[in-house]
Design a protein around this motif. Sequence first.
Motif, PDB file in Angstrom:
ATOM      1  N   GLU A 171       0.622  -1.070   0.020  1.00 14.11           N
ATOM      2  CA  GLU A 171      -0.009  -0.075   0.110  1.00 14.11           C
ATOM      3  C   GLU A 171       0.739   1.328  -0.012  1.00 14.11           C
ATOM      4  OE1 GLU A 171      -2.109  -0.880   3.606  1.00 14.11           O
ATOM      5  OE2 GLU A 171      -3.881  -1.658   2.566  1.00 14.11           O
ATOM      6  N   ASN A 172       2.178   1.133   0.270  1.00 12.49           N
ATOM      7  CA  ASN A 172       3.076   2.249   0.269  1.00 12.49           C
ATOM      8  C   ASN A 172       3.797   2.567  -0.995  1.00 12.49           C
ATOM      9  OD1 ASN A 172       2.520   2.877   3.034  1.00 12.49           O
ATOM     10  ND2 ASN A 172       3.731   0.938   3.811  1.00 12.49           N
ATOM     11  N   TYR A 173       3.490   1.978  -2.046  1.00 10.20           N
ATOM     12  CA  TYR A 173       3.861   1.986  -3.492  1.00 10.20           C
ATOM     13  C   TYR A 173       5.582   1.690  -3.445  1.00 10.20           C
ATOM     14  CZ  TYR A 173      -0.633   4.281  -3.938  1.00 10.20           C
ATOM     15  OH  TYR A 173      -2.020   4.591  -4.074  1.00 10.20           O
ATOM     16  N   SER A 174       5.934   0.714  -2.765  1.00  9.31           N
ATOM     17  CA  SER A 174       7.301   0.514  -2.807  1.00  9.31           C
ATOM     18  C   SER A 174       8.306   0.774  -4.059  1.00  9.31           C
ATOM     19  CB  SER A 174       7.753  -0.663  -2.236  1.00  9.31           C
ATOM     20  OG  SER A 174       7.299  -1.638  -3.216  1.00  9.31           O
ATOM     21  N   LEU A 175       7.755   0.685  -5.186  1.00 11.30           N
ATOM     22  CA  LEU A 175       8.244   0.784  -6.516  1.00 11.30           C
ATOM     23  C   LEU A 175       7.972   2.121  -7.053  1.00 11.30           C
ATOM     24  CD1 LEU A 175       8.510  -2.580  -7.743  1.00 11.30           C
ATOM     25  CD2 LEU A 175      10.140  -1.429  -6.407  1.00 11.30           C
ATOM     26  N   GLY A 176       7.040   3.037  -6.369  1.00 15.85           N
ATOM     27  CA  GLY A 176       6.529   4.310  -7.085  1.00 15.85           C
ATOM     28  C   GLY A 176       5.295   4.149  -7.652  1.00 15.85           C
ATOM     29  N   LYS A 177       4.808   5.154  -8.254  1.00 13.08           N
ATOM     30  CA  LYS A 177       3.667   5.246  -8.888  1.00 13.08           C
ATOM     31  C   LYS A 177       3.786   5.054 -10.404  1.00 13.08           C
ATOM     32  CE  LYS A 177       0.875   7.458  -5.453  1.00 13.08           C
ATOM     33  NZ  LYS A 177      -0.082   8.444  -5.212  1.00 13.08           N
ATOM     34  N   SER A 178       4.967   4.776 -10.970  1.00 17.53           N
ATOM     35  CA  SER A 178       5.282   4.618 -12.349  1.00 17.53           C
ATOM     36  C   SER A 178       5.928   3.408 -12.738  1.00 17.53           C
ATOM     37  CB  SER A 178       5.916   5.612 -12.961  1.00 17.53           C
ATOM     38  OG  SER A 178       5.907   5.654 -14.237  1.00 17.53           O
ATOM     39  N   LEU A 179       5.399   2.246 -13.160  1.00 21.12           N
ATOM     40  CA  LEU A 179       6.051   0.947 -13.126  1.00 21.12           C
ATOM     41  C   LEU A 179       6.505   0.603 -14.493  1.00 21.12           C
ATOM     42  CD1 LEU A 179       3.609  -1.054 -10.492  1.00 21.12           C
ATOM     43  CD2 LEU A 179       5.827   0.404 -10.167  1.00 21.12           C
ATOM     44  N   THR A 180       7.380  -0.323 -14.610  1.00 20.49           N
ATOM     45  CA  THR A 180       8.032  -0.864 -15.862  1.00 20.49           C
ATOM     46  C   THR A 180       7.639  -2.123 -15.746  1.00 20.49           C
ATOM     47  OG1 THR A 180      10.063  -1.231 -14.919  1.00 20.49           O
ATOM     48  CG2 THR A 180       9.913   0.953 -16.098  1.00 20.49           C
ATOM     49  N   ASN A 181       7.843  -2.828 -16.907  1.00 19.70           N
ATOM     50  CA  ASN A 181       7.604  -4.519 -16.956  1.00 19.70           C
ATOM     51  C   ASN A 181       8.426  -5.101 -16.064  1.00 19.70           C
ATOM     52  OD1 ASN A 181       5.798  -4.388 -19.288  1.00 19.70           O
ATOM     53  ND2 ASN A 181       7.073  -4.445 -20.697  1.00 19.70           N
ATOM     54  N   LYS A 182       9.785  -4.513 -15.835  1.00 16.56           N
ATOM     55  CA  LYS A 182      10.557  -5.211 -14.975  1.00 16.56           C
ATOM     56  C   LYS A 182      10.208  -5.192 -13.490  1.00 16.56           C
ATOM     57  CE  LYS A 182      15.474  -5.068 -13.534  1.00 16.56           C
ATOM     58  NZ  LYS A 182      16.867  -4.309 -13.718  1.00 16.56           N
ATOM     59  N   GLY A 208      -4.623  -3.789 -14.415  1.00 17.46           N
ATOM     60  CA  GLY A 208      -4.595  -2.546 -13.996  1.00 17.46           C
ATOM     61  C   GLY A 208      -5.873  -1.912 -13.855  1.00 17.46           C
ATOM     62  N   ASN A 209      -5.934  -0.947 -12.806  1.00 21.59           N
ATOM     63  CA  ASN A 209      -7.527  -0.443 -12.588  1.00 21.59           C
ATOM     64  C   ASN A 209      -7.617   0.875 -13.524  1.00 21.59           C
ATOM     65  OD1 ASN A 209      -9.913   0.985 -11.913  1.00 21.59           O
ATOM     66  ND2 ASN A 209      -9.456   0.841  -9.656  1.00 21.59           N
ATOM     67  N   SER A 210      -8.287   0.807 -14.719  1.00 25.97           N
ATOM     68  CA  SER A 210      -8.418   1.923 -15.589  1.00 25.97           C
ATOM     69  C   SER A 210      -9.240   3.077 -15.214  1.00 25.97           C
ATOM     70  CB  SER A 210      -8.640   1.191 -16.925  1.00 25.97           C
ATOM     71  OG  SER A 210     -10.057   0.820 -16.937  1.00 25.97           O
ATOM     72  N   GLU A 211      -9.934   2.778 -13.960  1.00 29.69           N
ATOM     73  CA  GLU A 211     -11.300   3.916 -13.807  1.00 29.69           C
ATOM     74  C   GLU A 211     -10.852   5.324 -14.242  1.00 29.69           C
ATOM     75  OE1 GLU A 211     -13.917   5.088  -9.968  1.00 29.69           O
ATOM     76  OE2 GLU A 211     -11.991   3.971  -9.614  1.00 29.69           O
ATOM     77  N   THR A 212      -9.660   5.786 -13.962  1.00 29.93           N
ATOM     78  CA  THR A 212      -9.432   7.276 -14.014  1.00 29.93           C
ATOM     79  C   THR A 212      -8.631   7.490 -15.172  1.00 29.93           C
ATOM     80  OG1 THR A 212      -7.507   7.038 -12.428  1.00 29.93           O
ATOM     81  CG2 THR A 212      -9.543   7.773 -11.653  1.00 29.93           C
ATOM     82  N   GLN A 213      -7.609   6.582 -15.595  1.00 31.69           N
ATOM     83  CA  GLN A 213      -6.855   6.691 -16.850  1.00 31.69           C
ATOM     84  C   GLN A 213      -7.390   6.136 -18.043  1.00 31.69           C
ATOM     85  OE1 GLN A 213      -2.615   5.198 -16.044  1.00 31.69           O
ATOM     86  NE2 GLN A 213      -3.509   4.741 -14.154  1.00 31.69           N
ATOM     87  N   ALA A 245       0.536   4.361 -12.766  1.00 36.14           N
ATOM     88  CA  ALA A 245       0.839   4.252 -14.243  1.00 36.14           C
ATOM     89  C   ALA A 245       1.772   2.873 -14.446  1.00 36.14           C
ATOM     90  CB  ALA A 245       1.592   5.486 -14.647  1.00 36.14           C
ATOM     91  N   VAL A 246       1.486   2.210 -15.576  1.00 38.29           N
ATOM     92  CA  VAL A 246       2.508   1.181 -15.927  1.00 38.29           C
ATOM     93  C   VAL A 246       2.663   1.365 -17.334  1.00 38.29           C
ATOM     94  CG1 VAL A 246       2.371  -1.317 -16.062  1.00 38.29           C
ATOM     95  CG2 VAL A 246       1.135  -0.353 -14.227  1.00 38.29           C
ATOM     96  N   GLU A 247       3.924   0.954 -17.572  1.00 38.67           N
ATOM     97  CA  GLU A 247       4.519   0.884 -19.066  1.00 38.67           C
ATOM     98  C   GLU A 247       3.600   0.311 -19.950  1.00 38.67           C
ATOM     99  OE1 GLU A 247       8.432  -0.866 -21.386  1.00 38.67           O
ATOM    100  OE2 GLU A 247       8.307  -0.938 -19.167  1.00 38.67           O
ATOM    101  N   ARG A 248       3.030   1.210 -21.054  1.00 39.34           N
ATOM    102  CA  ARG A 248       2.093   0.856 -22.003  1.00 39.34           C
ATOM    103  C   ARG A 248       0.500   0.501 -21.763  1.00 39.34           C
ATOM    104  NH1 ARG A 248       4.816  -3.959 -23.663  1.00 39.34           N
ATOM    105  NH2 ARG A 248       2.805  -4.679 -24.560  1.00 39.34           N
ATOM    106  N   PHE A 249       0.190   0.925 -20.418  1.00 34.55           N
ATOM    107  CA  PHE A 249      -0.947   0.888 -19.979  1.00 34.55           C
ATOM    108  C   PHE A 249      -1.583   1.795 -20.503  1.00 34.55           C
ATOM    109  CE2 PHE A 249      -3.797   1.448 -16.004  1.00 34.55           C
ATOM    110  CZ  PHE A 249      -4.989   0.463 -16.542  1.00 34.55           C
ATOM    111  N   CYS A 250      -2.796   1.560 -21.198  1.00 33.87           N
ATOM    112  CA  CYS A 250      -3.863   2.271 -21.757  1.00 33.87           C
ATOM    113  C   CYS A 250      -3.335   2.871 -23.133  1.00 33.87           C
ATOM    114  CB  CYS A 250      -4.126   3.632 -20.757  1.00 33.87           C
ATOM    115  SG  CYS A 250      -4.869   3.624 -19.377  1.00 33.87           S
ATOM    116  N   MET A 251      -2.070   2.358 -23.565  1.00 31.07           N
ATOM    117  CA  MET A 251      -1.768   2.512 -24.750  1.00 31.07           C
ATOM    118  C   MET A 251      -1.977   1.504 -25.654  1.00 31.07           C
ATOM    119  SD  MET A 251       2.186   4.262 -24.042  1.00 31.07           S
ATOM    120  CE  MET A 251       2.607   4.223 -25.963  1.00 31.07           C
TER     121      MET A 251
END
Length: 316
Positions: free
Chosen positions: A119-130, A190-195, A155-161
Amino acid sequence: MVSQCFLQIFLLMITIFQISSAARNLNELVQDQSQLLHYHNGPLLYGKISVNLIWYGNFKPSQKAIITDFFTSISSPISQTNQPSVSAWWKTTEKYYHLTSNKKSTRLSLSLSKQILDENYSLGKSLTNKNLIELASKGDQRDSINVVLTSADVAVERFCMDRCGSHGSASSSAKPVKGKNVKFAYIWVGNSETQCPGQCAWPFHQPIYGPQSPPLVAPNNDVGLDGMVINLAGLLAGTATNPFGNGYFQGPAEAPLEAASACPGVYGKGAYPGYAGDLLVDSTTGASYNAHGDNGRKYLLPALYDPSTSSCSTLV
C-alpha cells in the motif's frame, strides 16, 4: 486480412485494449474463427495451483472482495441454482487440456492462497515491465500464478496505450529441478477507472473508438474493478492454456491470440462491434452480467474460444 468496414475496425480496437498483452497490427488481429488455436507442444499448468494476489497501491476492502470472490467462484461446485456461473465459464478451459497428449495436463485446480499488500507504493507510482516481474516474484514461485493488481493512481508501462493487462512467465529463484530453472506464471491487470475506462472498462464506460452506445451498469457498481475482472478473467484463461508462451495460441508468440482474445468484445449471443451481446440484467440495479459468483456476486466475463466447436462460447 485487413478490416473491410468501420465496425470491424472498432472490434479490432476493442481487442487491442482488452485482454491484450502487446500491440498488434490490424492484419494480425483478424483471424479465421473456424481455425483451432494451434497447440505448440509446451507445458500447461496442471494439478493444484495456488493463486497469490499482490495488491499494489490503494484498494478499498470492497474492491478487494470483488476480486477475491471471483477467484473463489472459479472452484465453486456447479449447481442448478444461480446459473450461469463463473465455474461453468471456467470449464471451457478444460477442453484444451483434453486435447493434449500429456496425461498430466488433464486437470487444473485453482485455489486462492496468499494476499500480499504493498500500500506504500514501494516501487513508486510509475512501473515498468521489470517492476511488474519484481512484484510478481513476491508470491510463491512454484505451482502458483502470481497476480499483480495495480490501483487507479498507478501508471504502468504501455498501460492504456496498447494493453489493459498482460500475462507471462519469469524465472524462479527456487532451486532448479533436474538441472532446469523453474518458471512461474504471472498476471498483471491495472485499474483503468481514471486513466482509460473507455479502453479498458468497456462496456461499462463509453468507448473512445467506434459506435457510441450507452455504457452498461457495472454489476458490482465499480466501473474500474468490474473492468479489471473482465481483463483478469481473459488473462487467466490465457495463462491456463498458454502459460509459458508455447501452449495454445494463434499468430506471433510475442502477440498471440489466445482463448479469450480470440473472441474480442463478445460477452453474450448476438454480440457485434459496439454491442456486448444479449446479457442478463439485474431487475433491481439494472446492471448487466452473464455469470453468478460466490456471495451473491454477479460478473461480466468474456467469451472463450471453444476448441471442441471452433467457435466463441458464451454463457448467455
